[in-house]
Design an enzyme around this catalytic site. Structure first.
Site, short mmCIF file in Angstrom:
data_model
loop_
_atom_site.label_atom_id
_atom_site.label_comp_id
_atom_site.label_asym_id
_atom_site.label_seq_id
_atom_site.Cartn_x
_atom_site.Cartn_y
_atom_site.Cartn_z
N THR A 367 19.40 -53.03 -25.33
CA THR A 367 17.35 -53.20 -25.42
C THR A 367 17.37 -53.47 -27.19
O THR A 367 18.09 -53.08 -28.05
CB THR A 367 17.50 -51.58 -26.05
OG1 THR A 367 17.66 -51.32 -26.30
CG2 THR A 367 17.29 -51.66 -23.78
N ASP A 368 16.10 -53.57 -28.00
CA ASP A 368 16.20 -54.06 -28.99
C ASP A 368 15.60 -51.78 -29.61
O ASP A 368 15.82 -51.22 -29.03
CB ASP A 368 14.44 -54.09 -29.75
CG ASP A 368 14.45 -54.99 -30.80
OD1 ASP A 368 15.52 -54.27 -31.52
OD2 ASP A 368 14.06 -55.94 -31.26
N TRP A 369 15.24 -52.02 -30.81
CA TRP A 369 15.74 -50.84 -31.69
C TRP A 369 14.66 -49.60 -30.91
O TRP A 369 13.08 -50.20 -30.95
CB TRP A 369 14.93 -50.55 -33.00
CG TRP A 369 14.55 -49.81 -33.70
CD1 TRP A 369 13.89 -48.38 -33.90
CD2 TRP A 369 15.53 -49.10 -34.92
NE1 TRP A 369 14.27 -47.61 -35.19
CE2 TRP A 369 15.57 -47.88 -35.64
CE3 TRP A 369 17.03 -49.95 -34.90
CZ2 TRP A 369 16.56 -47.47 -36.13
CZ3 TRP A 369 18.42 -49.40 -35.71
CH2 TRP A 369 17.69 -48.59 -36.18
#
Length: 830
Positions: A367-369
């Protein structure tokens, strides 16, 4: 990726603390051995990840410069690889056996990624108690980011200090918890931009402007090597979003607006980063991002919803990602927010059927942040964090959660599996992919940094590669009255906020997330970089006359009276304009015009003289210029050339290098046209300030007519298009030859204005002619319809060379074929 802006420092201070380790300055280890031991203090582990930090803090929080220096090797050799594609595949038997041997908690730990600020103490050192808590209690298998961005004592970590840091944590990972090597991720998006001395290349749009995919390969290869020198193994790049809405703050990170151009750059960038990454330990795993369609935010702001029809997504936004997957991309990072209000991070269609089933991706997805937790905390697509993680695990094939602050994912996932909501098989699947990635990167054989790579970081060989990329990138947009090139005999006055700066040539993702601070300034680079002014001085052998004029924000004038006096004595004036550094939401704007005082400075100079004026733009996205093009003679777009962009820009200004860059995006005329593209519907007005593919050189280049090998085009029988290009002088020229098509009509589905189908960049000596040949197939002209079927519509097709730089270079081919012939079938969207 996002660092929660101003919150990151407070997060690192509230993180688990007590025991700390100051990474030893002499802790280098032999490549195949453990790093030198550090003195761990022994403090009882905290009960939770929000325990108060140790009150015995002596650091004032002001980062200092890393004082490790070295003399980089002038040259070095490296492995080249031209064999079959190396990429993720089936899971090895030993990895499956390892998965079977792990507990549920150990498996979930492998799926968890924590940012480095959570393991830094209040003195900027490693908080060993925190590290051990994450690794021993929660079995965490991955960390990310640079301590220079998250509470570390240095602003920019040298390969040695960075490797001391990562190796110390790796040693704990091998002795605690699952005793499995951790994998470290880093945003090495344009070289190893967070490693001191790492050679920084032009931003994505600048690299794309070269129309030379070799430059993307070079940036990937060198960035991989420099990243591995620091003990990091995983690059969160390349960035493959199409830069559609040009006001978007992340425009500069991508390879432009065109699917074909971006695909070619994506393929070579992936090869550069990875090479034979399963055997070559100077390479890293890529994480192609952001999957998918992140580059067309509805209102231009970062994370805004994207309104994109499914067949348009396949037609335009998917090809760069498919090209990278086909090149062996080891991992994928999903995109922020939503498409048509459907959260990407929770989407079964985007992250399972499209990515895995249709595209055939077999690697690890991250995932992104904080993106899954933010489904509850930001987007309102889940009632709480636990439900958000439940949906993500159930509906998607996400493997690793970039949590990145705490144990929330671990707690939720363990509870969900124990309750029978998520089957163990789903956890096994992701754990296996992650462990296979670690094996492929050689972490089970040699988990520590290869210290020998450090002596190549900042090598003149690498610097010259970066400068070559800038030389081919810089784009001459206007040159009335042959104002450029300058002569060394002329008295040239240099003015403006981008003439004498390194950091603003870098922009965001450069040194820090948002670039060096005002307090750090250019001194932070410690000599690893140059400026346009220094480049001019190198060419002239003396310092030119220079005035700032105004600051980068356009808030204050400086020395204007002196400037207006100096222009009367100058033969020519060069004015550097541009943007301050920014990344993600920090760069959101809703007015594309450059700061008012920057433009007013040009107006005042133009009113005071009739001498030729050239403007150099150093900008991450195309900014509005109002009437300035009418007031000046020449305009050069340097994009964000990186820390070593100064000399190449000076060389182009003085004719030592002939500009050969071409716009990889449409340069809009105003806010209303920021989303115009070369591939927009043909009936729509296309009236940009400058068109996609536009750019000038200093030579007179002529083209013959296009000749086709056949006047009909059918499946399985491509035609050849040929054109002869001649350099009539007076300079040698690298000439980008761009092949476009325009279908004259297409039943029901509106044809595009133009589609770029191929390009070549040719070297031409003065007086030299070369014939450039392209192959064009009917399959390439197939398009996705609303049934998610890829097919053709028979009709005449214009074959066009460089439509906005050369007039009437067109031939026509008759596209023939059965409309029921399906070239490709997409997976169902419903």
């Amino acid at each position: 990726m996002r660092y929660a802006s101003l919150l990151y420092l407070s997060q690192s201070l509230i993180a688990l603390s007590a025991g700390t380790v100051a990474v030893q300055a002499d802790g280098a280890a032999d490549q195949a051995e453990e790093p030198a031991s550090a003195s761990y203090s022994t403090v009882e582990s905290p009960a939770s990840s929000t325990a108060p930090y140790n009150p015995q803090c002596t650091w004032d929080g002001v980062q200092t410069l890393d004082q490790v220096f070295w003399t980089p090797k002038d040259t070095y050799s490296y492995q080249t690889y031209d064999g079959p594609v190396v990429g993720p595949g089936e899971i090895d038997a030993d990895i499956l056996a390892m998965v079977e041997s792990l507990t549920l908690e150990e498996k979930i730990g492998q799926m968890t990624q924590i940012q480095v600020g959570n393991i830094a103490d209040c003195n900027g050192n490693i908080n060993v108690t925190a590290v051990e808590w994450f690794i021993d209690t929660w079995k965490v298998g991955s960390f990310l980011e640079s301590p220079g961005n998250h509470g570390g004592k240095y602003s920019w970590y040298s390969p040695k200090e960075f490797a001391d840091f990562t190796d110390a944590i790796q040693k704990i990972a091998l002795s605690k918890g699952s005793k499995i090597p951790m994998i470290w991720g880093l945003d090495s998006v344009r070289g190893a931009n967070y490693v001191k001395g790492g050679t920084m290349f032009p931003s994505g749009t600048g690299t794309a402007a070269t129309f030379n995919p070799q430059r993307a390969y070079d940036a990937g290869r060198i960035g991989a090597k420099d990243s591995r020198s620091a003990g990091t193994h995983w690059a969160f790049g390349p960035v493959l979003d199409l830069a559609v809405n040009k006001i978007w703050s992340r425009t500069y990170e991508n390879f432009g607006e065109d699917p074909y151009l971006s695909s070619q750059m994506a393929h070579e960038s992936t090869r550069g980063y990875q090479g034979d990454y399963k055997n070559d330990r100077s390479r890293v795993a890529v994480s192609i991002k952001h999957f998918i369609a992140y580059g067309n935010p509805f209102d231009g702001s970062d994370r805004a919803d994207r309104r994109i029809a499914p067949h348009d997504l396949l037609e335009y936004y998917l090809p760069p990602f498919q090209a990278a997957v086909d090149a062996g991309a080891a991992t994928v990072m999903e995109a922020y927010s939503a498409i048509n209000q459907e959260a990407v991070a929770l989407s079964e269609y985007y992250l399972k059927r499209l990515l895995r089933d249709q595209m055939g991706f077999k690697g690890t997805m991250v995932t992104d942040w904080a993106e899954v937790n933010n489904q509850a905390l930001m987007y309102f697509t889940a009632k709480d964090v636990k439900e958000a993680n439940s949906i993500a695990l159930d509906q998607t094939t996400i493997d690793m959660m970039m949590v990145p602050y705490d144990e929330t994912f671990s707690k939720a996932a363990i509870e969900l599996v124990n309750a029978g909501v998520i089957p163990m098989s789903r956890i096994d699947e992701s754990t296996a992919r992650i462990l296979q990635l670690k094996k492929d990167l050689g972490l089970f054989e040699q988990p520590y940094a290869d210290r020998s790579l450090a002596e190549t970081v900042g090598s003149p060989q690498d610097v010259e590669a970066a400068r070559d990329a800038v030389r081919e990138s810089v784009t001459l947009l206007q040159n009335n009255n042959k104002a450029l090139p300058l002569s060394t005999d002329e008295n040239v006055l240099f003015v403006g906020p981008t003439i004498n700066t390194t950091r603003f040539m870098g922009g965001g993702w450069n040194f820090h997330w948002q670039g060096p601070t005002d307090e750090e300034g250019d001194a932070a680079y410690q000599g690893f970089g140059d400026t346009i002014l220094k480049g001019v001085e190198q060419i002239l052998g003396k310092a030119p006359q220079y005035y700032l004029g105004t600051d980068i924000h356009g808030e204050n004038y400086t020395d204007v009276k002196e400037i207006l006096k100096a222009v009367k004595k100058a033969d020519k004036i060069v004015i550097g304009l541009g943007e301050h550094s920014y990344a993600e939401e920090v760069g959101n704007i809703f007015n594309m015009t450059l700061p008012a005082k920057q433009l007013d400075l040009v107006r005042q100079i133009a009113a005071a003289t009739d001498k030729p004026i050239a403007v150099v733009l150093v900008e991450g996205r195309p900014r509005g210029l109002e009437e300035i093009p009418e007031l000046v003679d020449a305009i050069v777009d340097a994009y964000l050339p990186g820390a070593y962009g100064g000399l190449p820009i000076a060389e182009i200004l003085y004719g030592k290098t002939n500009p050969s860059g071409r716009l990889p995006i449409t340069y809009p005329a105003n806010e209303a046209t920021t989303s115009d593209t070369i591939w927009q519907p043909a009936y729509m007005a296309y009236k940009p300030r400058w068109a996609f593919g536009y750019g000038l050189g200093y030579s007179d280049i002529s083209y013959s007519n296009v000749t086709l090998s056949s006047d009909t085009l059918t499946f399985g029988a491509p035609v050849t298009a040929s054109v002869t290009v001649t350099n009539n002088g007076p300079y040698p020229q690298k000439e980008p030859v761009l092949l476009f098509t325009h279908q004259q009509y297409r039943h029901i589905y509106v044809p595009e204005l133009y589609r770029l189908r191929n390009f070549q960049k040719v070297d031409l000596a003065v007086g030299e002619s070369k014939t450039v040949t392209f192959s064009l197939s009917a399959e390439e002209l197939a398009f996705w319809d609303k049934k998610l079927q890829k097919r053709i519509e028979p009709a005449p097709v214009n074959v066009v060379i460089n439509p906005f730089t050369v007039a009437n270079i067109t031939a026509v081919v008759d596209l023939q074929g059965d409309t029921s012939h399906i070239v490709a079938q997409g997976v169902s969207y419903a």
